[in-house]
Design a protein around this motif. Structure first.
Motif, PDB file in Angstrom:
ATOM      1  N   ARG A 262       0.801  -1.342   0.004  1.00 59.18           N
ATOM      2  CA  ARG A 262       0.041   0.072  -0.116  1.00 59.18           C
ATOM      3  C   ARG A 262       0.855   1.240  -0.031  1.00 59.18           C
ATOM      4  N   ALA A 263       1.959   1.267   0.855  1.00 62.42           N
ATOM      5  CA  ALA A 263       2.911   2.423   0.942  1.00 62.42           C
ATOM      6  C   ALA A 263       3.632   2.492  -0.312  1.00 62.42           C
ATOM      7  N   ARG A 264       4.033   1.533  -1.105  1.00 59.36           N
ATOM      8  CA  ARG A 264       4.630   1.650  -2.203  1.00 59.36           C
ATOM      9  C   ARG A 264       3.709   2.171  -3.434  1.00 59.36           C
ATOM     10  N   ALA A 265       2.509   1.770  -3.259  1.00 62.94           N
ATOM     11  CA  ALA A 265       1.705   2.201  -4.200  1.00 62.94           C
ATOM     12  C   ALA A 265       1.144   3.447  -4.250  1.00 62.94           C
ATOM     13  N   TYR A 266       1.248   4.211  -2.798  1.00 57.46           N
ATOM     14  CA  TYR A 266       0.933   5.331  -2.761  1.00 57.46           C
ATOM     15  C   TYR A 266       2.117   6.507  -3.146  1.00 57.46           C
ATOM     16  N   LEU A 267       3.379   5.734  -2.976  1.00 60.24           N
ATOM     17  CA  LEU A 267       4.443   6.549  -3.401  1.00 60.24           C
ATOM     18  C   LEU A 267       4.546   6.740  -4.957  1.00 60.24           C
ATOM     19  N   GLU A 268       4.225   5.534  -5.569  1.00 57.17           N
ATOM     20  CA  GLU A 268       4.457   5.483  -7.048  1.00 57.17           C
ATOM     21  C   GLU A 268       3.203   6.249  -7.596  1.00 57.17           C
ATOM     22  N   VAL A 269       2.113   6.639  -7.110  1.00 60.44           N
ATOM     23  CA  VAL A 269       1.146   7.430  -7.508  1.00 60.44           C
ATOM     24  C   VAL A 269       1.468   8.844  -7.196  1.00 60.44           C
ATOM     25  N   ASN A 270       1.765   9.201  -5.962  1.00 52.89           N
ATOM     26  CA  ASN A 270       1.936  10.334  -5.560  1.00 52.89           C
ATOM     27  C   ASN A 270       3.086  11.162  -5.791  1.00 52.89           C
ATOM     28  N   CYS A 271       4.072  10.360  -6.027  1.00 53.49           N
ATOM     29  CA  CYS A 271       5.469  11.128  -6.038  1.00 53.49           C
ATOM     30  C   CYS A 271       6.236  10.626  -7.166  1.00 53.49           C
ATOM     31  N   ALA A 272       6.178   9.322  -7.658  1.00 55.52           N
ATOM     32  CA  ALA A 272       7.098   8.913  -8.715  1.00 55.52           C
ATOM     33  C   ALA A 272       7.093   9.372 -10.126  1.00 55.52           C
ATOM     34  N   HIS A 273       6.056  10.296 -10.285  1.00 60.39           N
ATOM     35  CA  HIS A 273       5.794  10.635 -11.582  1.00 60.39           C
ATOM     36  C   HIS A 273       6.985  11.947 -11.763  1.00 60.39           C
ATOM     37  N   CYS A 274       7.301  12.521 -10.576  1.00 58.47           N
ATOM     38  CA  CYS A 274       8.352  13.574 -10.622  1.00 58.47           C
ATOM     39  C   CYS A 274       9.880  12.590 -10.149  1.00 58.47           C
ATOM     40  N   HIS A 275       9.512  11.841  -9.089  1.00 56.66           N
ATOM     41  CA  HIS A 275      10.617  11.151  -8.606  1.00 56.66           C
ATOM     42  C   HIS A 275      11.207   9.745  -9.431  1.00 56.66           C
ATOM     43  N   ASN A 276      11.748  10.049 -10.422  1.00 59.49           N
ATOM     44  CA  ASN A 276      12.230   8.956 -11.340  1.00 59.49           C
ATOM     45  C   ASN A 276      13.212   9.593 -12.175  1.00 59.49           C
ATOM     46  N   ALA A 277      14.091   8.806 -12.700  1.00 61.12           N
ATOM     47  CA  ALA A 277      15.326   9.098 -13.296  1.00 61.12           C
ATOM     48  C   ALA A 277      14.800  10.241 -14.572  1.00 61.12           C
ATOM     49  N   ARG A 278      13.664  10.332 -15.009  1.00 56.71           N
ATOM     50  CA  ARG A 278      13.589  11.121 -16.375  1.00 56.71           C
ATOM     51  C   ARG A 278      12.434  12.408 -15.924  1.00 56.71           C
ATOM     52  N   GLY A 279      12.190  12.249 -14.698  1.00 57.56           N
ATOM     53  CA  GLY A 279      10.831  13.197 -14.408  1.00 57.56           C
ATOM     54  C   GLY A 279      11.336  14.556 -13.798  1.00 57.56           C
ATOM     55  N   ASN A 283      17.116  15.098 -10.482  1.00 54.68           N
ATOM     56  CA  ASN A 283      18.305  15.501  -9.824  1.00 54.68           C
ATOM     57  C   ASN A 283      18.359  15.159  -8.463  1.00 54.68           C
ATOM     58  N   SER A 284      17.347  14.617  -7.714  1.00 52.06           N
ATOM     59  CA  SER A 284      17.189  14.341  -6.590  1.00 52.06           C
ATOM     60  C   SER A 284      17.826  13.252  -6.177  1.00 52.06           C
ATOM     61  N   GLY A 285      17.955  12.407  -7.059  1.00 54.40           N
ATOM     62  CA  GLY A 285      18.410  10.786  -6.911  1.00 54.40           C
ATOM     63  C   GLY A 285      17.416   9.950  -5.996  1.00 54.40           C
ATOM     64  N   LEU A 286      16.249  10.656  -5.676  1.00 56.07           N
ATOM     65  CA  LEU A 286      15.291   9.677  -5.051  1.00 56.07           C
ATOM     66  C   LEU A 286      14.274   9.263  -6.106  1.00 56.07           C
ATOM     67  N   TRP A 287      14.335   7.951  -6.212  1.00 61.00           N
ATOM     68  CA  TRP A 287      13.292   7.369  -7.106  1.00 61.00           C
ATOM     69  C   TRP A 287      12.073   6.511  -6.175  1.00 61.00           C
ATOM     70  N   LEU A 288      10.992   6.923  -6.480  1.00 56.42           N
ATOM     71  CA  LEU A 288      10.034   6.348  -5.579  1.00 56.42           C
ATOM     72  C   LEU A 288       9.000   5.601  -6.342  1.00 56.42           C
ATOM     73  N   ASP A 289       9.363   4.875  -7.415  1.00 55.28           N
ATOM     74  CA  ASP A 289       8.533   3.989  -8.275  1.00 55.28           C
ATOM     75  C   ASP A 289       8.496   2.756  -7.675  1.00 55.28           C
ATOM     76  N   TRP A 290       7.300   2.015  -7.701  1.00 56.10           N
ATOM     77  CA  TRP A 290       6.691   0.866  -6.881  1.00 56.10           C
ATOM     78  C   TRP A 290       7.626  -0.104  -6.901  1.00 56.10           C
ATOM     79  N   GLN A 291       8.589  -0.278  -7.902  1.00 50.56           N
ATOM     80  CA  GLN A 291       9.369  -1.681  -7.751  1.00 50.56           C
ATOM     81  C   GLN A 291      10.843  -1.061  -7.886  1.00 50.56           C
ATOM     82  N   GLN A 292      10.936  -0.068  -7.274  1.00 57.05           N
ATOM     83  CA  GLN A 292      12.521   0.676  -6.988  1.00 57.05           C
ATOM     84  C   GLN A 292      13.313  -0.627  -6.106  1.00 57.05           C
ATOM     85  N   ALA A 293      14.283  -0.882  -6.643  1.00 58.46           N
ATOM     86  CA  ALA A 293      15.130  -1.786  -5.773  1.00 58.46           C
ATOM     87  C   ALA A 293      16.145  -1.288  -4.861  1.00 58.46           C
TER      88      ALA A 293
END
Lengths: 369, 392
Positions: A262-279, A283-293
């Motif tokens: 649930r938490a990973r889903a929440y971050l994926e939807v609310n944060c990962a659209h910016c917090h990914n390598a192409r968003g 530049n933050s280096g913080l990637w919050l996509d649901w399957q980030q390893a």
């Protein structure tokens, strides 16, 4: 009761067949209503008069029509009755937007289908549109504030905001965005008054860009997949296929699901659209996509780079076992610009989302004493 | 990176460049943001003299647009009433020129440009008017993930992190700018090929910082020249919120080089910095990143005017150190890590702190690094001629 899911437009759609003014439906008319996970998908596929059809040219042409009605996504703009091929959909985990209700529709031109994609957003053909109306009030009490459009043109997607008139007779183009004072009651029963921000066109793109190109965020296979929704889209000939092994994102508010999912889903939807390598937050280096390893990229033990006072005096984005020492939740708990995350589209704290993330971080095995 | 746009720009015939003029009064937010959205490539958005009260961040996403005010003291974008967004002005397009206006009291960063290649900042001012405060925004002028950056004649005051901050970028010139009352005056971070020339960095906590940090998309910072700057009297108590890397900068630091490869500090006036004129150190926090090198390498300090420094060092055991050195530490401080550290123009205090050890374990001793060979100075950074023309 305040309902987080998009209000179903099915009623309005099903009742719009007034004999005198309604669409003249061909003998081949069919209506499919699939109830799934609290969402009702209504498909009206019919040979209708042109005036009852979406204006494909308005979607495809350069420029931005001054009113929402110009697109004819709704046969009755005031009742927001969807036109032919304009199909309601819902998501497992939606973006939090100040407790706003959302009515989501997708439009795919006749004879075309979106292509399934296991990881990216569904591949919508040129001429498609995603229509998302934001407002407050559940069911019949829903009052729209704005409708955001994503239009798939030959050159790529464009994003445009429309703001509803006071009498709700139509919504008008607002490329520069605006602010609307809004009062509503949140799920805990608290009355709130906020300055609701309709994004300007650049702000649409701030969230909806990957490597500088506009893209939808919501309709991924994983976020649509509730066990029935993808299949319904295939049945409605909107989607080419729905493989059995399609990925599935948890519902953030599903008490029966593991808190991690649930938490990973929440971050994926609310944060990962910016917090990914192409968003926008690449530049933050913080990637919050649901399957980030990568644990550090996910924020675990990661020091901030450009957080400024957003750090809240805390050292790490996620401090295992310690939400009270984690920057991530500090920024979710703030509404102060320069601190608050996400940076756009939030003037209230999502108490339930914060509680979820706090619980998740608290339950993580701390490596520190 | 607008590959798609580039393809279509060829197809579309360019319209004649226009000037869109915005004047004070009315709904400043809508007028300004509207102009920035409706601008076409080649246009000038001219913001007339006056004060513009804004409620939200502004943004520009159109290539080849010039945003021009009547001067940094005349055209003022006032963000005191800002309700949302992480910065005052955000630029995400290429070949943009920003000149002659001020951003005041933004809640987050002042002006940020991200993925904005060939950007020119000319005579812009970013200021937090209440003086140094922890609640001020982090960065004043903030280009990041960009190639070819020119900052010329900028003035930044009161940033709670860095006045001018260039991050994860390449081919950079910061010149003729004045930074004061910030935690860090100018900071070049995780960037390559930067010239910091002829700036005034005064009354900050630290004057000019060159950093490389781990766990970021772009690392391996270096190839930086710090030349002909006046880095003096950096006596601002540190007011950065804890958790930020600059919160560890000691008051009275002139130039601070941390974990970089190939930095030349030359022809500067360095004076009145209570801890040190030049500090050369490793990144000392624990990190997990196999690609990251925390050590300083090939750092050359020479031909500077090294004035008074180290007279009130913000260091553990300062009193004993001062007693040992006679009321003033050598102007250059080195933590003893890294390689190719060449200092030809001043005495060096080697703190002898092994990587991973606490500052408290230091065994300070004078060091002579004047015999360490230094490589040839690299040529000056050259930017596209159109950028230099735009900055005239």
């Amino acid at each position: 009761m305040f309902d987080h899911k998009s209000t179903s437009p099915a009623k309005a759609g099903a009742q719009s067949g007034d004999v005198a003014t309604g669409p003249r439906l061909s003998p081949g008319k069919w209506l499919a209503a699939i109830v799934s996970g609290g969402c009702l998908i209504v498909v009206l596929a019919a040979a209708t008069t042109d005036a009852r059809r979406v204006d494909d040219a308005a979607i495809l042409a350069d420029g931005y029509p001054p009113t929402l009605s110009a697109f004819r996504f709704f046969t009755d703009i005031k009742a927001r009755t969807p036109a032919t091929h304009v199909t309601a959909y819902a998501l497992n985990t939606p973006l939090f937007s100040d407790y706003a209700e959302k009515q989501r529709y997708m439009y795919v031109p006749a004879g075309k289908t979106a292509r399934y994609d296991a990881s990216a957003v569904l591949d919508f053909p040129v001429g498609s549109a995603l229509i998302k109306t934001f407002g407050y009030g559940a069911g019949a009490a829903f009052r729209p504030i704005e409708t955001r459009l994503l239009l798939r043109r030959a050159s790529g997607w464009v994003a445009i905001p429309y703001v509803w008139n006071a009498d709700l007779s139509d919504a008008v183009l607002k490329r520069s965005g605006t602010r609307v004072p809004v009062s509503f009651t949140d799920p805990s029963g608290q009355a709130r008054t906020i300055s609701y921000a309709v994004p300007n066109q650049n702000q649409c793109k701030d969230c909806h860009a990957l490597s500088g190109a506009i893209t939808p965020i919501g309709p991924t296979a994983r976020n649509l997949n509730d066990g029935a929704r993808l299949q319904a889209l295939v049945a409605a000939k909107l989607l080419d296929r729905a493989p059995a092994g399609a990925p599935r994102l948890a519902r953030w508010d599903d008490a029966a699901a593991p808190v991690e999912a649930r938490a990973r889903a929440y971050l994926e939807v609310n944060c990962a659209h910016c917090h990914n390598a192409r968003g926008a937050a690449s530049n933050s280096g913080l990637w919050l996509d649901w399957q980030q390893a990568d644990a550090v990229a996910r924020g675990i033990g990661k020091r901030p780079v450009a957080a400024g006072r957003g750090s809240g005096g805390r050292d790490f984005d996620i401090d295992l076992g310690h939400p009270e020492r984690s920057i991530l939740t500090y920024r979710m708990e703030s509404t102060e610009p320069g601190v608050a995350m996400p940076e756009l589209g939030r003037a209230t704290v999502h108490a339930e989302g914060v509680a979820l993330l706090n619980g998740w971080i608290a339950g993580m095995q701390s490596t520190r004493k | 990176m607008k590959h798609l746009l580039a393809i279509f720009a060829v197809i579309a015939s360019p319209a004649a460049a226009r000037t869109i003029t915005v004047t004070p009064g009315g709904d400043a937010q809508e007028k300004l943001q509207g102009a920035l959205i409706e601008a076409q490539p080649g246009d000038v958005v001219e913001i007339a003299a006056g004060r513009y009260a804004l409620t939200d961040g502004l943004s520009l996403d159109v290539n080849r647009v010039t945003v021009r005010g009547a001067g940094p003291g005349k055209t003022i974008l006032d963000f005191k009433g800002q309700l949302a967004a992480g910065e005052g002005l955000l630029v995400t397009s290429d070949d943009v020129v920003l000149r002659g206006f001020a951003v005041e009291d933004s809640k987050g960063d002042g002006i940020k440009s991200k993925g904005a290649d060939r950007i020119v900042y000319k005579d812009v001012r970013v200021e937090w008017t209440g003086g140094p405060k922890e609640t001020n925004g982090a960065y004043g002028v903030y280009p990041v993930e960009s190639r070819d950056v020119l900052i010329d004649g900028a003035v930044v005051k009161g940033a709670s992190d860095a006045g001018i901050y260039v991050g994860q970028s390449e081919n950079i010139i910061v010149r003729n700018s004045a930074v004061s009352g910030n935690v860090a005056g100018i900071e070049i971070e995780n960037s390559r090929h930067a010239d910091v020339i002829h700036n005034l960095a005064e009354h900050n906590t630290g004057g000019i910082l060159v950093f490389d940090l781990p766990n970021l998309p772009k690392m391996g910072g270096g190839d930086v020249r710090i030349v002909q700057n006046k880095v003096t009297n950096n006596d601002q108590p540190n007011f950065a919120p804890k958790g930020n890397i600059v919160a560890s900068v000691r008051m009275g630091t002139g130039v601070l080089v941390m974990a970089n490869d190939g930095v030349e500090v030359t022809e500067n006036l360095l004076e009145g910095n209570a801890t040190s004129n030049v500090m050369i150190v490793a990144y000392r926090n624990a990190f997990k990143d196999a690609k990251y090198n925390p050590l300083p390498r090939r750092i050359a300090v020479h031909t500077n005017k090294q004035g008074r420094a180290g007279f009130a060092p913000q260091l553990p055991g300062a009193a004993q150190l001062l007693a040992a050195f006679g009321d003033q530490l050598p102007p250059v401080l080195w933590d003893g890590t890294g390689e190719g550290i060449a200092v030809a123009d001043g005495a060096v205090l080697n703190m002898n702190v092994a990587l991973g050890a606490a500052m408290e374990t230091a065994k300070p001793a004078p060091a002579d690094l004047s015999k360490v060979a230094r490589g040839p100075s690299r040529a000056a950074v050259v930017l596209p001629t159109a950028m230099e023309a735009a900055a005239r």
